[in-house]
Scaffold this active site. Structure first.
Site, PDB file in Angstrom:
ATOM      1  N   HIS A  89       8.763   5.682  -8.416  1.00  0.00           N
ATOM      2  CA  HIS A  89       9.040   4.421  -9.096  1.00  0.00           C
ATOM      3  C   HIS A  89       9.293   3.325  -8.067  1.00  0.00           C
ATOM      4  O   HIS A  89      10.182   3.436  -7.226  1.00  0.00           O
ATOM      5  CB  HIS A  89      10.261   4.573 -10.001  1.00  0.00           C
ATOM      6  CG  HIS A  89      10.386   3.487 -11.025  1.00  0.00           C
ATOM      7  ND1 HIS A  89       9.859   3.613 -12.303  1.00  0.00           N
ATOM      8  CD2 HIS A  89      10.941   2.255 -10.970  1.00  0.00           C
ATOM      9  CE1 HIS A  89      10.098   2.507 -12.980  1.00  0.00           C
ATOM     10  NE2 HIS A  89      10.753   1.664 -12.192  1.00  0.00           N
ATOM     11  N   SER A  90       8.498   2.257  -8.123  1.00  0.00           N
ATOM     12  CA  SER A  90       8.611   1.099  -7.232  1.00  0.00           C
ATOM     13  C   SER A  90       8.406   1.541  -5.785  1.00  0.00           C
ATOM     14  O   SER A  90       7.325   2.003  -5.432  1.00  0.00           O
ATOM     15  CB  SER A  90       9.957   0.400  -7.456  1.00  0.00           C
ATOM     16  OG  SER A  90       9.942  -0.901  -6.909  1.00  0.00           O
ATOM     17  N   LEU A  91       9.404   1.421  -4.913  1.00  0.00           N
ATOM     18  CA  LEU A  91       9.267   1.956  -3.555  1.00  0.00           C
ATOM     19  C   LEU A  91       8.812   3.404  -3.613  1.00  0.00           C
ATOM     20  O   LEU A  91       7.964   3.846  -2.827  1.00  0.00           O
ATOM     21  CB  LEU A  91      10.609   1.859  -2.810  1.00  0.00           C
ATOM     22  CG  LEU A  91      10.730   2.659  -1.516  1.00  0.00           C
ATOM     23  CD1 LEU A  91       9.782   2.139  -0.454  1.00  0.00           C
ATOM     24  CD2 LEU A  91      12.169   2.649  -1.000  1.00  0.00           C
ATOM     25  N   ALA A 117       4.663   4.230 -10.586  1.00  0.00           N
ATOM     26  CA  ALA A 117       5.240   3.310 -11.566  1.00  0.00           C
ATOM     27  C   ALA A 117       5.849   2.079 -10.902  1.00  0.00           C
ATOM     28  O   ALA A 117       6.389   2.154  -9.794  1.00  0.00           O
ATOM     29  CB  ALA A 117       6.317   4.041 -12.377  1.00  0.00           C
TER      30      ALA A 117
END
Length: 247
Positions: A89-91, A117
């Site tokens: 998720h993200s990073l 994501a």
């Protein structure tokens, strides 16, 4: 060299597959604490725990991408050769992509699915993330984070938690800034991209650009949420993951 920890969220000795969850910047394994309950008994769920957060709060966090990635590779390539899926998720999505490339090179056919994501395609970062903000004072830093991602994680509203979280959050932004995307051979497993309809970091970006990272099936699903839709839409998200892992 600092090491990463990989936490088993619910031991399942008879599992035949594994799922590794990788959190967003500043986040730790605890954000996934209830996820294992959603998955079938044959999938054992793990979460990546970088130093500098939660029970590892006294350890220095990584700020260099290559050092972090080498530590992750060292830990994961010691695992048994069971099928594995990755969710980031993200990073965490960028970490997951690079780990997927690692598995494709080192252990062909072991990787079953890549889930990325809340992240623009790394080959074309969002313009808002090009400015360095990690050295700003706390108030300006949090304001810049809110402008960039549209919302702050609810835990940052609690002063005591914020004081503990900000150092790892700043470190993770330095970590991301030290990452250099390079074109590579597409991975062989399916790739699913998730986004939040109200997440400014993926709004007005071409998420279909992720398609070039796989030579297999590609899909994109958007949720009616912001940057942290993994919490607000956890049930819908995990159900979609399960449907793809058990198809």
């Amino acid at each position: 060299m600092p090491k990463v920890a990989i936490k088993c969220l619910q031991p399942r000795p008879m599992a035949t597959r594994r799922l590794l969850l990788i959190p967003f910047a500043g986040g730790g394994a605890t954000i996934f604490r209830h996820w294992a309950d959603a998955f079938p008994a044959d999938i054992e769920v793990f979460a990546l725990q970088l130093p500098g957060r939660e029970e590892r709060i006294d350890e220095a966090p990584f700020t260099n991408w290559q050092a972090m990635f080498d530590a992750c590779a060292d830990a994961l390539l010691r695992w048994p050769k069971l099928p594995i899926a990755l969710y980031g998720h993200s990073l965490g999505a960028v970490i997951a992509l690079e780990l997927a490339r690692l598995f494709d090179n080192e252990r062909p056919a072991q990787l079953s699915h890549l889930f990325c994501a809340a992240r623009p395609w790394p080959g074309k970062p969002h313009a808002a993330e090009l400015a360095s903000i990690e050295s700003l004072d706390d108030d300006r830093f949090l304001q810049a984070m809110q402008e960039r991602y549209g919302e702050l994680h609810p835990s940052l509203k609690i002063i005591e938690i914020r004081e503990l979280t900000l150092p790892s959050l700043r470190a993770d932004l330095k970590l991301l800034n030290s990452y250099n995307y390079a074109t590579a051979q597409p991975i062989n497993c399916p790739l699913t991209v998730y986004s939040g309809a109200h997440d400014p970091i993926t709004t007005n970006t071409n998420l279909d650009s992720w398609r070039q990272e796989t030579g297999n099936q590609f899909s994109h699903l958007s949720f009616d949420g912001g940057h942290f839709f993994l919490e607000s839409h956890q049930s819908e998200l995990t159900q979609d993951m399960i449907s793809k892992l058990t198809a």
